[in-house]
Design a protein around this motif. Structure first.
Motif, PDB file in Angstrom:
ATOM      1  N   SER A 120       1.017  -0.945   0.054  1.00  0.00           N
ATOM      2  CA  SER A 120       0.012  -0.030  -0.249  1.00  0.00           C
ATOM      3  C   SER A 120       0.811   1.654   0.194  1.00  0.00           C
ATOM      4  O   SER A 120       1.509   1.285   0.555  1.00  0.00           O
ATOM      5  CB  SER A 120      -0.690   0.182   0.956  1.00  0.00           C
ATOM      6  OG  SER A 120      -1.639   1.200   1.284  1.00  0.00           O
ATOM      7  N   ASN A 121       0.493   2.041  -0.591  1.00  0.00           N
ATOM      8  CA  ASN A 121       1.200   3.467  -0.740  1.00  0.00           C
ATOM      9  C   ASN A 121       0.612   4.554   0.245  1.00  0.00           C
ATOM     10  O   ASN A 121      -0.798   5.123   0.496  1.00  0.00           O
ATOM     11  CB  ASN A 121       1.402   4.359  -2.155  1.00  0.00           C
ATOM     12  CG  ASN A 121       2.219   4.672  -2.292  1.00  0.00           C
ATOM     13  OD1 ASN A 121       3.025   4.778  -2.422  1.00  0.00           O
ATOM     14  ND2 ASN A 121       1.835   6.022  -3.702  1.00  0.00           N
ATOM     15  N   GLN A 123       1.289   8.343   2.453  1.00  0.00           N
ATOM     16  CA  GLN A 123       2.131   9.486   2.803  1.00  0.00           C
ATOM     17  C   GLN A 123       2.469   9.336   4.235  1.00  0.00           C
ATOM     18  O   GLN A 123       1.630   9.376   5.501  1.00  0.00           O
ATOM     19  CB  GLN A 123       0.994  10.802   2.170  1.00  0.00           C
ATOM     20  CG  GLN A 123       1.843  12.077   2.711  1.00  0.00           C
ATOM     21  CD  GLN A 123       0.655  12.978   2.131  1.00  0.00           C
ATOM     22  OE1 GLN A 123      -0.769  12.935   1.754  1.00  0.00           O
ATOM     23  NE2 GLN A 123       1.029  13.929   1.622  1.00  0.00           N
ATOM     24  N   TYR A 166       5.767   9.999  -0.148  1.00  0.00           N
ATOM     25  CA  TYR A 166       4.979   8.955  -0.151  1.00  0.00           C
ATOM     26  C   TYR A 166       6.213   8.054  -0.095  1.00  0.00           C
ATOM     27  O   TYR A 166       7.741   7.225  -0.457  1.00  0.00           O
ATOM     28  CB  TYR A 166       4.769   8.526  -1.895  1.00  0.00           C
ATOM     29  CG  TYR A 166       3.099   9.295  -1.367  1.00  0.00           C
ATOM     30  CD1 TYR A 166       1.669   9.175  -1.160  1.00  0.00           C
ATOM     31  CD2 TYR A 166       3.360  11.554  -1.995  1.00  0.00           C
ATOM     32  CE1 TYR A 166       0.908  10.179  -1.070  1.00  0.00           C
ATOM     33  CE2 TYR A 166       2.165  11.520  -1.948  1.00  0.00           C
ATOM     34  CZ  TYR A 166       0.700  11.709  -1.185  1.00  0.00           C
ATOM     35  OH  TYR A 166      -0.102  11.878  -1.545  1.00  0.00           O
ATOM     36  N   ALA A 167       5.685   6.335   0.585  1.00  0.00           N
ATOM     37  CA  ALA A 167       5.930   5.731   0.538  1.00  0.00           C
ATOM     38  C   ALA A 167       5.538   4.044   0.599  1.00  0.00           C
ATOM     39  O   ALA A 167       4.298   3.749   1.231  1.00  0.00           O
ATOM     40  CB  ALA A 167       6.790   5.521   2.052  1.00  0.00           C
ATOM     41  N   THR A 168       6.253   2.895   0.228  1.00  0.00           N
ATOM     42  CA  THR A 168       5.599   1.677  -0.022  1.00  0.00           C
ATOM     43  C   THR A 168       5.687   1.203   1.703  1.00  0.00           C
ATOM     44  O   THR A 168       6.689   0.493   1.877  1.00  0.00           O
ATOM     45  CB  THR A 168       6.076   0.586  -1.356  1.00  0.00           C
ATOM     46  OG1 THR A 168       5.938   1.646  -2.361  1.00  0.00           O
ATOM     47  CG2 THR A 168       4.647  -0.440  -1.764  1.00  0.00           C
ATOM     48  N   LYS A 194       4.625  -2.563   3.000  1.00  0.00           N
ATOM     49  CA  LYS A 194       4.179  -3.929   2.795  1.00  0.00           C
ATOM     50  C   LYS A 194       3.613  -4.802   3.994  1.00  0.00           C
ATOM     51  O   LYS A 194       4.655  -4.957   5.099  1.00  0.00           O
ATOM     52  CB  LYS A 194       5.719  -4.776   1.767  1.00  0.00           C
ATOM     53  CG  LYS A 194       4.606  -6.322   1.770  1.00  0.00           C
ATOM     54  CD  LYS A 194       5.616  -7.141  -0.010  1.00  0.00           C
ATOM     55  CE  LYS A 194       5.065  -7.911  -0.262  1.00  0.00           C
ATOM     56  NZ  LYS A 194       5.714  -8.946  -0.928  1.00  0.00           N
ATOM     57  N   GLU A 211      -2.256   2.769   8.353  1.00  0.00           N
ATOM     58  CA  GLU A 211      -3.043   4.209   7.346  1.00  0.00           C
ATOM     59  C   GLU A 211      -3.257   4.564   8.612  1.00  0.00           C
ATOM     60  O   GLU A 211      -3.807   5.280   8.500  1.00  0.00           O
ATOM     61  CB  GLU A 211      -3.403   3.131   6.561  1.00  0.00           C
ATOM     62  CG  GLU A 211      -2.602   2.500   5.219  1.00  0.00           C
ATOM     63  CD  GLU A 211      -4.374   1.628   3.813  1.00  0.00           C
ATOM     64  OE1 GLU A 211      -5.387   1.232   4.309  1.00  0.00           O
ATOM     65  OE2 GLU A 211      -3.536   1.169   2.897  1.00  0.00           O
TER      66      GLU A 211
END
Length: 230
Positions: A56-57, A59, A81-83, A85, A95
């Motif tokens: 999921s991307n 912020q 922005y970072a991914t 997992k 999130e």
């Protein structure tokens, strides 16, 4: 019972075929059997955790720390922005923490201790550390740094409005002190020519004894207020 016996015989036959194909000595056969069973057991435990992870991307809000007192941070992005997992449940928690604008439970720390004037590409550290493994890719951000500069400039008083009492007139204004220090990024401080003070005449009376809160701003020769100078 016949079915179970056949299953056991089939498993043993498969292991024997594996041993012959890989030239496993009879004395090492029990070790080989245990290794195969252990591998299967670990696969059953780890496989569901692997397939359940989803990316999921998100912020991340950035927290800049340890800027040397001789420098000024003049350019930066407040977030990156970072991914992430993780499993669906953990990702939902991540999130929620990231989206909290008042007190984000997860943020990116940027250490400014070793910055130099100009452009700096710096790593972003996930905080708190227990969420670090949920961000497998390295994260970077770019900041711009300028040396901190200080200089003295004259003070100029500018009046606004008119006195309510028409019998009163303002002859002159004197600033005390007449010279003040301004500080900020070196390039901006160099353009400052004076500090402008705004005096509201509508708040002045003959019997006034209270001080007035004045609006003060550093300006250039063209009357522009340079950013970051105070």
């Amino acid at each position: 019972q016949t079915f179970v016996r056949r299953q056991k015989e089939g498993t043993i036959n498969s292991l024997m075929k594996f041993a012959r194909a890989n030239d496993v000595k009879p004395t090492n056969l029990p070790v080989a059997i245990v290794s195969v069973l252990l591998s299967a057991f670990l696969w059953l435990i780890l496989y569901p955790q692997t397939v359940d992870e989803v990316p999921s991307n998100v912020q991340l809000r950035l927290n800049f720390q340890r800027l040397p007192g001789t420098y000024v941070l003049t350019g930066f992005e407040p977030s990156v922005y970072a991914t992430a997992k993780a499993t669906k449940d953990k990702l939902t928690a991540i999130e929620a923490k990231v989206m909290d604008k008042v007190n984000p439970g997860i943020q990116g720390i940027v250490d400014l201790k070793d910055v130099k004037p100009g452009r700096n590409r710096l790593p972003v550290i996930i905080y708190p550390p227990e969420f670090k493994d949920s961000f497998p890719e390295r994260i970077f951000t770019v900041v711009y740094i300028e040396p901190l500069s200080t200089r003295k400039v004259p003070v100029e008083v500018e009046t606004q409005g008119q006195m309510e009492d028409p019998t009163l007139a303002l002859e002159d204004t004197v600033a005390d002190p007449s010279v003040v220090s301004v500080s900020g990024p070196a390039s901006a401080v160099a353009d400052v020519s004076k500090v402008r003070v705004y005096l509201d005449l509508r708040l002045i009376s003959l019997t006034q004894r209270d001080a007035q809160l004045l609006s003060v701003e550093p300006v250039t020769e063209r009357g522009v207020v340079p950013p970051g100078v105070s």
